[in-house]
Each structure stands twice: as structure tokens, then as C-alpha cells.
Motif scaffolding. Structure first.
Motif, PDB file in Angstrom:
ATOM      1  N   ALA A 107      -8.989   1.524   5.965  1.00 56.65           N
ATOM      2  CA  ALA A 107      -8.285   0.320   5.540  1.00 56.65           C
ATOM      3  C   ALA A 107      -9.156  -0.909   5.805  1.00 56.65           C
ATOM      4  N   ARG A 148      -4.224  -5.888   2.316  1.00 56.54           N
ATOM      5  CA  ARG A 148      -5.241  -4.837   2.374  1.00 56.54           C
ATOM      6  C   ARG A 148      -6.121  -4.910   1.124  1.00 56.54           C
ATOM      7  N   HIS A 174      -3.879   4.314  -0.572  1.00 59.95           N
ATOM      8  CA  HIS A 174      -3.358   2.964  -0.759  1.00 59.95           C
ATOM      9  C   HIS A 174      -3.034   2.669  -2.228  1.00 59.95           C
ATOM     10  N   VAL A 209       0.815  -1.213   0.000  1.00 62.39           N
ATOM     11  CA  VAL A 209       0.000   0.000   0.000  1.00 62.39           C
ATOM     12  C   VAL A 209       0.848   1.263   0.000  1.00 62.39           C
TER      13      VAL A 209
END
Length: 290
Positions: A231, A181, A205, A137
């Protein structure tokens, strides 16, 4: 009524079946350019100002000449007039660096029919698999030359991911980062619901800012929804009260199956779909008319 409309930036309506790009155009030989895909509905280009802002940002990221947005608005108006108001359409704004041999950028607007898969995804939803995108990210800060967050013509990786998924009987993909993520789809923004809280991953991200998501968030507060960027991990998808893939033309495709797990229909499914329709039909309308 034309099946395809093509208008160059000088306002000329071109034959959509005739060649336009030169063989050495950098759009074709290197994917060196940007684009936007816009839903045409009732003779209007939905949330066009959000698309134009993202278009200009993508041009800046690629060091392309700054688009003259008033010129693009004029060409869009010509294309809309040629397409008409009786049917939906998928509009593309395309700007490439031009020919490898020089001569300035290539720029045009096209409008064509909405793909058949769109009606199915809107009505029935989609099955999705998660795929590792192979990036962290924080790569957007470490490697800005990867152009994450720009809508470029270099879509080969995204299309390869979709083919990989479809070969395994999934309709679409949700990318994850190397540390797990949730990121985005190859052509969509991920949205989940927790009760009446709508959550999407943060653009920091390295994901493309979603125009449909932005429009939805602008109107959702007035309809008793709370909106967040946060997130997310795959477990958050499974635990959510609903998952959607938002995009400019499909709008809201509910994820009914994730990595083979069948998900229940969210209580807010119809409400959210109607809210997205409202958002793309109203956000920016006053500005466009001004």
C-alpha cells in the motif's frame, strides 16, 4: 506495408478502412466488452501470454464466453505476419458481447502505429497530477459489479481524467482512493523505487494487474532488485527515489513532475528503462515458441 491491420477471429484479413461493427454492437452502444493492448516489436507480440491470461480473466468477470486462446494465438500470428517486423506497433485484442439483437460475440485483432506521444514519454518522461478516483480500496469486495481489475471497453472515465489533466498542463494521472491510497494511472501501473526495491500497489486495491509490471518483476531479482506489492500514499511518491508509469506500449515513463513538484532524475533511471525493455523482450518467449 499496411498502415493498419485488421483480422477477425476466423482468421480473415479485413480491410481496416471498411466498416466492421454493426450499429447495435454492444461494444459501441454500451462499452460491453474487453480488450488488451500489446506492444509489437521485432515481429512479436510482447509478453502475449500475460495479456492472454488477463484477457481470459476479464472475460470471466464480464460473464463473456471463455476465449479460445489457441484461436486468438492463431489470429495474432496472422496479424503479426501482415504487420511485419520492421517497426513497432500497437496491437489490440477486442471481444464484445456482440449485437444487441443477438448473434454471438464480436472478436478481432488490430495492429496500428504507435502513437507519437509514446516516444516522447519514453525519452522525456511525463508530468502527472493525482486525482481522487472516488472509490475506497475495499470497493472491489463490496461492489464486484464495478468490474475493477477487468480491462473493459468502458474507458470514458479514464479518458475524461486524462483530458482533465491535460487541460491543466499535465501529461498523465495517478488515481488515489477515497482514503488516500495510491491506485494506478488511467492506462498504466504505478511503480516506485526505494533504493533497489521496486514497489507497486497491490491488485487487491481494485487495480488492473499490470502485464509490464509482472514481466519486470519476473526479471528484476536477477539484477539485484527486490520487488514488493505494498500500500502506498501520495507522500510515498514524493519520498521515493523514483516514480514510473508502466504500460504495455509506452513501457516505462518516468514521472519527472508530480502535482507541480519537479522530481530529481533517479540514479537507476537508465537501468530501469533497460530492464523493462529486457523484460518485455524475454518474458514468455520460451513459452510462446513451445
Amino acid at each position: 506495408m499496411a498502415d493498419q491491420v485488421l483480422v477477425t477471429l476466423d482468421g480473415a484479413v479485413r480491410d481496416a478502412d471498411a466498416p466492421l461493427l454493426r450499429a447495435d454492437d454492444l461494444a459501441a452502444v454500451r462499452g460491453d466488452g474487453i480488450f488488451e493492448t500489446v506492444l509489437v516489436r521485432d515481429g512479436a507480440a510482447c509478453v502475449i501470454e500475460l495479456h492472454l491470461a488477463r484477457f481470459a480473466n476479464s472475460a470471466s468477470m464480464l460473464d463473456l464466453p471463455r476465449p479460445d486462446l489457441d484461436a486468438w494465438r492463431s489470429v495474432i500470428a496472422v496479424a503479426l505476419g501482415e504487420w511485419g517486423a520492421e517497426r513497432e506497433g500497437a496491437m489490440r485484442l477486442v471481444l464484445s458481447r456482440g449485437r444487441e439483437s443477438g448473434g454471438g460475440p464480436t472478436a478481432y485483432v488490430s495492429v496500428g502505429p504507435v502513437a507519437d506521444r509514446v516516444a516522447v514519454a519514453r525519452r522525456d518522461g511525463v508530468s502527472v497530477c493525482t486525482l481522487d478516483r472516488g472509490f475506497s480500496v475495499d470497493v472491489v469486495e463490496k461492489a464486484p459489479w464495478l468490474l475493477l481489475g477487468a480491462k473493459t471497453l468502458s474507458y470514458a472515465t479514464n479518458m475524461a481524467a486524462l483530458r482533465y489533466a491535460q487541460a491543466r498542463d499535465f501529461d498523465d494521472v495517478i488515481f488515489t482512493s477515497s482514503e488516500g491510497r495510491v491506485l494506478e494511472g488511467p492506462r498504466s501501473t504505478v511503480l516506485i523505487a526505494r533504493g533497489r526495491t521496486l514497489i507497486t500497489p497491490p491488485v487487491e486495491h481494485g487495480i488492473l494487474p499490470g502485464t509490464t509490471q509482472q514481466a519486470l518483476f519476473e526479471v528484476a531479482g536477477a539484477h539485484r532488485f527486490r520487488c514488493e506489492m505494498a500500500a502506498l500514499r501520495p507522500v510515498d511518491l514524493i519520498a521515493a527515489d523514483g516514480i514510473w508509469l508502466l504500460s504495455s506500449v509506452t513501457l516505462a515513463a518516468r514521472v519527472h513532475t508530480l502535482d507541480g513538484l519537479v522530481l530529481p532524475v533517479p540514479a537507476i533511471a537508465d537501468e530501469l528503462s533497460e530492464l523493462v525493455d529486457l523484460a518485455v523482450g524475454t518474458v514468455g518467449v520460451e513459452e510462446d515458441a513451445a
